[in-house]
Each structure stands twice: as C-alpha cells, then as structure tokens.
Design a protein around this motif. Structure first.
Motif, short mmCIF file in Angstrom:
data_model
loop_
_atom_site.label_atom_id
_atom_site.label_comp_id
_atom_site.label_asym_id
_atom_site.label_seq_id
_atom_site.Cartn_x
_atom_site.Cartn_y
_atom_site.Cartn_z
N ILE A 78 0.83 -1.21 0.00
CA ILE A 78 0.00 0.00 0.00
C ILE A 78 0.86 1.26 0.00
O ILE A 78 0.47 2.28 -0.54
N HIS A 79 2.07 1.18 0.58
CA HIS A 79 2.98 2.32 0.48
C HIS A 79 3.36 2.57 -0.98
O HIS A 79 3.35 3.71 -1.45
N GLY A 80 3.68 1.50 -1.68
CA GLY A 80 4.02 1.64 -3.10
C GLY A 80 2.84 2.19 -3.88
O GLY A 80 2.98 3.10 -4.70
N GLN A 81 1.66 1.65 -3.58
CA GLN A 81 0.44 2.08 -4.26
C GLN A 81 0.20 3.57 -4.01
O GLN A 81 -0.13 4.32 -4.93
N GLY A 82 0.36 4.00 -2.76
CA GLY A 82 0.13 5.41 -2.42
C GLY A 82 1.09 6.32 -3.14
O GLY A 82 0.71 7.38 -3.64
N TYR A 83 2.35 5.88 -3.24
CA TYR A 83 3.35 6.71 -3.91
C TYR A 83 3.01 6.87 -5.39
O TYR A 83 2.96 7.99 -5.91
N ILE A 88 -0.05 13.89 -10.03
CA ILE A 88 0.66 15.05 -10.58
C ILE A 88 0.58 15.04 -12.11
O ILE A 88 0.33 16.05 -12.75
N PHE A 89 0.75 13.83 -12.68
CA PHE A 89 0.67 13.71 -14.14
C PHE A 89 -0.77 13.83 -14.65
O PHE A 89 -0.99 13.96 -15.84
N VAL A 123 -1.60 15.61 -3.17
CA VAL A 123 -1.74 14.91 -1.89
C VAL A 123 -2.67 13.73 -2.12
O VAL A 123 -3.70 13.89 -2.77
N SER A 124 -2.32 12.56 -1.63
CA SER A 124 -3.30 11.47 -1.69
C SER A 124 -3.38 10.78 -0.34
O SER A 124 -2.42 10.76 0.43
N TYR A 126 2.44 13.29 0.25
CA TYR A 126 2.51 14.58 -0.42
C TYR A 126 3.76 14.58 -1.29
O TYR A 126 4.83 14.14 -0.85
N ALA A 127 3.62 15.04 -2.52
CA ALA A 127 4.79 15.14 -3.39
C ALA A 127 4.77 16.46 -4.14
O ALA A 127 3.71 16.93 -4.54
#
Lengths: 145, 359
Positions: free
Chosen positions: B71-76, B83-84, B293-294, B306-307
């Motif tokens: 889920i960390h990978g999914q969130g990232y 953003i895209f 933000v997701s 957040y990125a």
C-alpha cells in the motif's frame, strides 16, 4: 556438522529495518519453517542467548543499543546480520541517518543477503552461525556438550 | 498514594518485534503516565528523493514498512499519477485493490498472532501465522516476493494475474476464511481473553477524535471513518461499509480487525467477479511538475502522501504521514490507569509500526 551439540538460543534486535526482515525472522519460528524443531528459540534476554540476530542498519540512536545487547551476551557468541540493510545499509545506504551495516559497531560472523531476506536464507545463516559457534568453543579450549 | 517509579520499556523488549521506547511512570503497579521517545529506526528516506529519480523512488517508498509495503508503493504511484493527471487502466486498478486487500488480510492475521502472544496464547499465535503463510504463498505466486513485491509502477502495475490464478486465489481465500473463523472465535468468545481485553485501555469517541486517531483504533471507538470509501483504485465500484465497534477498549479494537479480515476477503471476491480484461499499464512520458496529496487506508489507518515536483526527474519534496504516528497519542491516552502487566497488550492494540512512524 551432522548434529547440533546444543540448542542455540537467539536474541533478535531490529536496528533500523523496514520490518520486512523482522517478520521473516518471526516467520522462521512459526509452523511453516519452524526452527524450534532444531532447538532454536527466540528469547528476549541477551544473557541467555548464543546468537545475536540483527536486522537493519546502524544509526546514531541505536548504535549504543546494539553494543549494549552485544556486550551483555555471554561468550562464546555469534552475530548474524540479516538482510541487505544489516550487511551494508542496502537501499538506504545514502540516507543521512544511516551509517552502514552492523559491522560498523560490532563484529559480524555471518552475513545473510536479500531484501527482504527469505526465511530459507535466514535458517541457512543461523545454521552457519552454529558452525562458527562450535569453532569458537574449540578456540576457548572447551567442547560443546 | 505510592511512590513514583520510572520504568523504561523497550527499545529491545521480548514482546516488541520493533524498537518502541516508553518511559512508564508508575505508582506501585499502576501506570500514571508515559513518555515516548522515538528515533531508533529513523533512516531519513524522504530525503532520498534528491538522489533517486521518481521511478526508482517507488522501491524506496515500498520499504517504508515491510508489513504494509504494497500500500505504500500504491500510495506513492497514486500521488505521482495525480501530478501527471494520469488515468490508469481499470484492470490495473482492480489488481492493485486485490493486492492491497490481501495485504490487509496478512497484516491483520499477523497482528492477531502477536496479540495472542501478548496474552500468552502461544499456540494461537502459531496458528495465526500458519494461516497467514497461505496469503504469502499467493503473493509469492503472483509477484515473486513474500513481503516486498515491487509490483506497482507509475502508470499501472508490472504484472498481470491471469483469470485462472484469480479463481485459485478465491479458493485459497475460502480456506483462509474457514480457518480464520476458528481462530477469531477464540479472540471473540474465549473467557480468559475477554477478561484481559474488555474494559481495558478505553478510548472514548470524543478522545479518539481529539487525539486524531486513525484506522481500526478510531473505528474501535465508534467513528466510522474508512478512507477506502473515497473510492480510490477500484473501491468506488465495490460494495462495503466501514466496520465500527462502539466500546473503544482492547476488545473492540480486536473485533474490528477480526471482522476486517472477512470484509477484505469479501472485497477480493467482488474484485475477482468484476475485474475487466485489458491493458495493465499506460506509458508515462516526461517528468512530473506540480504537487499532489493522496490519502489511502492502510491496515493500520490513514496514510497521507505529499509530493512536489519541479519538472525534473527528481522530486523536490516527498512526505509521508503514517498511521502509527497518528496513533501514538491515542496510546498515551489509553496507558494511564492500566496495570504495568497490561502495557505490552495496550501497546499492541494500536498495531504499532515503528518503521513507518520514523521512516
């Protein structure tokens, strides 16, 4: 080594691991892999342990904890570094708070590769550690019985 | 009133697989206060965005935590796709949902096992982990990894699961469901377990909101907040309701997690019956520019990403707010008034993931 002269007890410390290797270490103790059938027991007291299993890399905060546990263990003792982080810092080696592998603070006898290390590899590492333990006994002029 | 004593708990402690440190302030056997200190697992991986490009960063972010790695990978990737402004294929969304729910089942079974160990029910601990291995086998068959999968990528997923394997997964889950029922019955109905958990470590509805608790800790106190209801990935097309218990004690939190295992199994069944055919990824061109933000629901609760990107291949800033970080204040609310012997149990009921907290 055709038999185990003694039941090796291990103490596990999570240095700054991501949990991946930790849950695999625990998985080794549970029914599918079940290292307890060889007499390997995970215990919390460092003074009872023969093998020190470390996962994760070293940072400023946990350095003294690792040294503390290591110093409390009775001789002879063996250190097993599990996973890429414990051997070299792994994927986090360039992070500002990671100083590198466990061998920066205590002597390591066995390195187990993998990210996350597989239970088979961990068991293999612990078995190799037993060989090292036996040699250390011999060096001390004692026979493990 | 007895004399006050301070007892250090952790970082190396038999009940904790992870280094959490608490200074417990005691009056005789009663805890009157607790001071946490963290930093044993801090790596500083958010700063790595300056050295790894945004594709490679996925593998770093997955290693925020090995238990909820998927889920960390999914969130990232969801944040970068945000953003895209990228729309990923439906099949990829469903596949992500399936893996995420499998992660939840494995994480909750793992937690139930640790909880059983904290009561001193060692066989129960072993059985929970035995059942959990079946889920890990599914992961290994579909992704190649047992705990770290690296199967998400910006724009979709790396691997497809063919429909035959999906059917097999459901068959395995039927067995898991049956076996979990025997296990959760002990947690729910056993007299001794109820003695240990009922009325212990109560977090009221208002307290839970005040300290900003998340996930099963919050839902155990009667607040119906489940971010899957936002409808990210394929959750918008699935039918489910957040699981809520009212009492706010250890028993309620156990019950929430036990019931969530069945909910997740049900969600996977729905996914398998609804999954469309088609592509599993789209091409990603150029570099991200902007910010996003997701929020997602981890097994432990809400996680926020957040990125900020400036149009180069390196992100400018990346931030994760993990569920355990939000739940530690809740733990500090529960501790005063409990017995020293109950501290390990209470520390476990927030399902602490220190590796997430400190990153």
């Amino acid at each position: 080594m055709s038999y185990l002269p003694k039941s090796p007890w291990l103490v596990h410390y999570d240095a700054s691991s991501c949990n991946g290797c930790d849950i695999e270490v625990l998985a080794c103790l549970t029914p599918l892999y079940d290292v307890e059938r060889f007499g390997v027991l995970n215990i919390g007291n460092p003074k009872h342990a023969d093998i020190f299993v470390v996962t994760g890399s070293v940072n400023e905060q946990n350095k003294s904890v690792i040294q503390n546990i290591y110093n409390q263990m009775a001789e002879p003792k063996v250190v097993v570094a599990i996973g890429a982080c414990a051997t070299s810092g792994g994927i986090f080696r360039e992070c500002y708070n990671v100083q590198g592998g466990v061998d920066k603070v205590i002597p390591v006898d066995v390195y187990v590769p993998g990210c996350a290390a597989r239970p088979e590899a961990i068991i293999d590492g612990v078995v190799q550690a037993l060989g090292v333990l036996e040699e250390k006994y011999k060096k001390m002029g004692k026979v493990a019985k | 009133m007895g004399e006050r004593t301070i007892i250090p708990f952790g970082p190396q402690h038999p009940v904790l697989p992870e280094p959490l440190h608490l200074d417990l302030i005691l009056e005789d056997e009663k805890v009157v206060g607790a001071v946490p200190s963290i930093g044993f697992v801090h790596r500083g991986l958010e700063k790595l965005v300056e050295k790894r490009d945004f594709h490679e960063m996925m593998y770093v972010i997955e290693r925020v935590c090995g238990i909820c790695s998927f889920i960390h990978g999914q969130g990232y990737v969801q944040t970068i796709e945000g953003i895209f402004d990228l729309e990923i294929p439906d099949r990829a969304k469903f596949l992500r949902t399936i893996w995420a729910e499998l992660s939840r089942v494995h994480s909750h079974l793992l937690w139930l096992g640790l909880m059983a160990d904290a009561y001193g029910f060692e066989s129960l601990f072993m059985h929970c982990w035995r059942v959990r291995e079946k889920i890990l086998d599914i992961f290994e068959e579909t992704t190649g990894g047992r705990v770290i999968f690296s199967v998400c990528k910006v724009g979709g997923v790396w691997k497809d699961i063919d429909n035959e394997t999906l059917k097999k997964i459901v068959e395995v889950l039927n067995v898991v469901e049956q076996e979990s029922k025997d296990l959760t019955n002990v947690f729910i109905k056993d007299f001794t377990v109820q003695k240990r958990t009922r009325g212990v470590g109560v977090l009221t509805y208002q307290e839970a909101i005040d300290v900003g608790a998340v996930g099963p800790t919050l839902r155990g106190s009667g607040v119906a907040m489940d971010l899957r209801k936002l409808g990210y990935a394929a959750y918008g097309e699935l039918d489910f309701e957040p699981i809520v218990e009212k009492d706010g004690d250890c028993y309620a939190r156990t019950l929430v997690r036990a019931r969530e295992i069945y909910q997740s199994i049900d969600l996977i069944r729905q996914c398998v019956s609804k999954i469309p055919d088609g592509e599993i990824d789209v091409k990603v061109k150029g570099f991200p520019k902007g910010e996003y933000v997701s929020r997602l629901e981890q097994p432990r609760g809400q996680v926020v990403y957040y990125a900020r990107a400036n149009g180069t291949k390196y992100l400018e800033r990346f931030r994760v707010r993990t569920p355990t970080f939000a739940n530690i204040p809740a733990l500090l609310k529960m501790l005063p008034g409990c017995d020293l012997a109950d501290v390990p149990l209470l520390a476990l009921t927030i399902d602490p993931c220190i590796s997430c907290t400190e990153r």
